[in-house]
Write an enzyme that holds these catalytic residues in place. Structure first.
Site, PDB file in Angstrom:
ATOM      1  N   PHE A 194      -7.123  88.381  20.575  1.00 42.03           N
ATOM      2  CA  PHE A 194      -6.117  88.046  19.567  1.00 42.03           C
ATOM      3  C   PHE A 194      -4.757  87.996  20.232  1.00 42.03           C
ATOM      4  CE2 PHE A 194      -5.967  92.596  19.868  1.00 42.03           C
ATOM      5  CZ  PHE A 194      -4.636  92.942  19.686  1.00 42.03           C
ATOM      6  N   GLY A 195      -3.837  87.329  19.564  1.00 44.63           N
ATOM      7  CA  GLY A 195      -2.462  87.244  20.049  1.00 44.63           C
ATOM      8  C   GLY A 195      -1.504  87.249  18.874  1.00 44.63           C
ATOM      9  N   THR A 201      -6.215  84.398  16.470  1.00 45.97           N
ATOM     10  CA  THR A 201      -7.377  85.142  16.930  1.00 45.97           C
ATOM     11  C   THR A 201      -8.294  84.158  17.655  1.00 45.97           C
ATOM     12  OG1 THR A 201      -8.408  84.798  14.760  1.00 45.97           O
ATOM     13  CG2 THR A 201      -7.311  86.921  15.149  1.00 45.97           C
ATOM     14  N   VAL A 202      -9.081  84.669  18.605  1.00 44.85           N
ATOM     15  CA  VAL A 202      -9.897  83.804  19.463  1.00 44.85           C
ATOM     16  C   VAL A 202     -11.347  84.254  19.366  1.00 44.85           C
ATOM     17  CG1 VAL A 202     -10.211  82.918  21.797  1.00 44.85           C
ATOM     18  CG2 VAL A 202      -7.920  83.544  21.008  1.00 44.85           C
ATOM     19  N   LYS A 240      -9.902  78.891  18.883  1.00 46.66           N
ATOM     20  CA  LYS A 240      -8.660  79.612  18.617  1.00 46.66           C
ATOM     21  C   LYS A 240      -8.191  79.254  17.215  1.00 46.66           C
ATOM     22  CE  LYS A 240      -4.058  80.591  20.467  1.00 46.66           C
ATOM     23  NZ  LYS A 240      -3.143  80.384  21.603  1.00 46.66           N
ATOM     24  N   ASP A 264       5.245  79.884  31.356  1.00 49.54           N
ATOM     25  CA  ASP A 264       4.764  81.223  30.953  1.00 49.54           C
ATOM     26  C   ASP A 264       3.591  81.673  31.824  1.00 49.54           C
ATOM     27  OD1 ASP A 264       4.848  83.543  29.369  1.00 49.54           O
ATOM     28  OD2 ASP A 264       3.331  82.782  27.996  1.00 49.54           O
TER      29      ASP A 264
END
Length: 553
Positions: free
Chosen positions: A77-78, A82-83, A104, A207
């Site tokens: 998750f980020g 969520t993945v 994703k 990034d």
């Protein structure tokens, strides 16, 4: 290592961590039931700042998305997604065997303006030049679709399945870091990927970090074993909350340490913050610890920002501390002047002509080019003291390789294409084991450094990829030079490698051939001649020693 934006749990075979006291015992059963986590404990995406349950899609294991992708387990998750690992049931029907993908599911708060800004970049990366050797080292989307929840619509992006990010893969290596031999297998993949993004696609990643680099699966049976293990030992989860969401714990441990071939298959992922490199860019990018000097001073940035980023990241992969761990990267604690002070300690004072470019230079430097906050300067940080695991020629080559990336003036940094030819990567050497990390080897440099409890980046919403462009969308457009507004006096005083076309961009990259020959090696920038002399002396010293040894036999 810095905490990852994408949080991941260890595999179900090794989950005796802080959650273990919250879990109920699993009953002995031929059909194992998942452990449940106490509803009083925040886990996974619930721990994120400003978490809003209504923004996340309430995915459930076994659910079929878009009439095609059956959710199997949660990978991570980020902040904005969520993945999940999913089975492509259409591919299964055609091929007679399960085919897995990564899905994703983004939050429902991403704006259309943000999404539209990603489309052309995603299309360019996927179509620019599939024959380029770096094409296979950038991750692309396979499909996109939208699903609706009670609180809005969610963009879903489908990718191929890769192994854990390299920050987790390192946990399986001795010392939990790459040794020099494995690092030399990883770096060509990253440089090829960057060269493709920069020279073919005109895209800056912005990034780069360890959790945005992933490796291929290698043996296909790895994935089957991974899925089977999850079926036999289901990941713990919290029962539905008052929003009806089940919070599953993530599982992304694919087992054994990656082989050399798997390391060499590494891919750059998560292009959600990528930007065009041929336009004037001044907005903040990069996580604090990786921020390039031109980003801090708002000089305008382009492709060299990625090169700086990669140079700083070497320490995260190889040493037990980051190169700029002397700065505090926690939200509200980061001080740019402290970061600049460490850069001065490492690189010497910045050239005055470079400082003239910065819109924020006067905030940190006086009229003589001296850092205003002299207490931020330190004599402790040097390239020599920051490398504890290498000795002799290998250490000299590594430091020179890093110095090609870590330079004040962006135009003086070597390009990804040039770095692929550096002797640290190309010189043949006998295998010499890299010394293991130990407490004593890092005490001198690391004991005075604060713990890295966070590495916040810019306040943009990340997105790993975006929608496919329609075929009739224009694939390229003319763009202004990112330095059109730069003082012309700077153009006359800045040394620019001959690889770049200064008539359009100070860092314009030529198209890269699909293979590098001896006659087409990139020229050495004028600013790096002294470093090239160091390399030549190292190589000549090695040849002399070999000849001397042969004569004594």
């Amino acid at each position: 290592m810095r905490p990852n934006l994408l949080k991941r749990a260890q595999s179900s075979t090794n989950r005796q961590g802080p959650l273990s006291h919250l879990l109920h015992s699993r009953a002995n059963s031929p059909h194992p039931q998942a452990d449940t986590v106490s509803g009083l404990k925040a886990i996974e995406e619930e721990t994120l700042p400003k978490y809003n349950a209504d923004s996340f899609y309430p995915a459930r294991l076994g659910e079929v998305l878009n009439d095609r992708y059956k959710v199997v387990l949660k990978l991570g998750f980020g902040m904005t997604a969520t993945v999940w690992l999913a089975q492509d049931i259409r591919a299964n029907a055609k091929a007679g065997q399960p085919t897995y993908v990564t899905v994703k599911i983004n939050v429902n708060t991403l704006t259309n303006d943000f999404l539209s800004g990603r489309r052309e970049i995603a299309e360019r990366l996927q179509t620019a030049n599939p024959n380029h050797p770096g094409y296979k080292h950038v991750r692309f989307m396979l499909d996109t679709f939208r699903i609706k929840s009670k609180h809005g619509e969610h963009l879903c992006i489908v990718y191929d399945v890769l192994r854990e990010p390299i920050d987790l893969c390192m946990e399986k290596f001795p010392g939990r870091r790459f040794n020099s031999e494995k690092l030399r297998k990883l770096l060509p993949a990253l440089l090829l990927g960057l060269d493709y993004m920069h020279s073919e696609c005109r895209v800056v990643h912005t990034d780069l970090k360890a959790d945005n680099i992933m490796m291929g699966l290698g043996d296909p049976s790895v994935l089957e074993r991974f899925v089977q293990r999850e079926l036999e030992h289901p990941s713990p989860r919290k029962m539905p909350d008052n929003h009806g969401r089940i919070i599953y714990t993530s599982c992304s441990d694919f087992g054994e340490a990656p082989s050399d071939a798997v390391i060499e298959s590494a891919k750059i992922t998560d292009i959600g913050l990528a930007q065009w490199g041929d336009v004037r860019n001044t907005k903040p990018i990069q996580s604090n610890a990786f921020m390039a000097p031109e980003v801090i001073l708002q000089c305008g940035w382009s492709y060299p920002a990625d090169i700086w980023n990669l140079g700083v990241m070497l320490w995260d992969l190889f040493e037990n501390f980051g190169l700029f761990d002397g700065i505090d990267t926690r939200p509200g604690h980061y001080r740019p002047e402290q970061h600049l002070g460490l850069m001065i300690s490492l690189l010497g004072p910045p050239p005055k002509e470079f400082l003239k470019r910065g819109a924020k230079t006067t905030s940190y430097f006086d009229a003589q080019g001296q850092l205003k906050n002299a207490e931020c300067l330190s004599e402790d940080l040097t390239f020599e003291s920051s490398i504890s695991r290498l000795r002799g020629e290998e250490k000299e080559l590594f430091i020179d390789f890093a110095k090609k990336m870590l330079k004040w003036v962006p135009e003086e940094r070597w390009t990804a294409e040039q770095l692929l030819e550096h002797p640290y990567l190309t010189k043949e050497r006998e295998y010499i084991p890299t010394p293991a990390l130990s407490r004593t080897s890092t005490e001198t440099f690391g004991s005075i450094l604060p713990s890295r409890t966070g590495t916040p980046g810019p306040t943009s919403s990340p997105l790993s990829a975006s929608l496919h462009l329609p075929k009739d969308v224009e694939k390229s457009a003319s763009r202004n030079s990112p330095t059109e507004s730069t003082d012309t006096s700077l153009e006359n005083t800045t040394s620019v490698p001959s690889t770049y076309n200064t008539t359009t961009l100070p860092y314009q990259l030529k198209k890269r051939d699909t293979s590098l020959s001896e006659s087409s090696k990139p020229p050495v920038p004028q600013s790096n001649k002294c470093s090239q002399e160091l390399i030549d002396s190292i190589l000549n010293r090695g040849k002399a020693n070999a000849n001397k040894a042969a004569e004594t036999k």
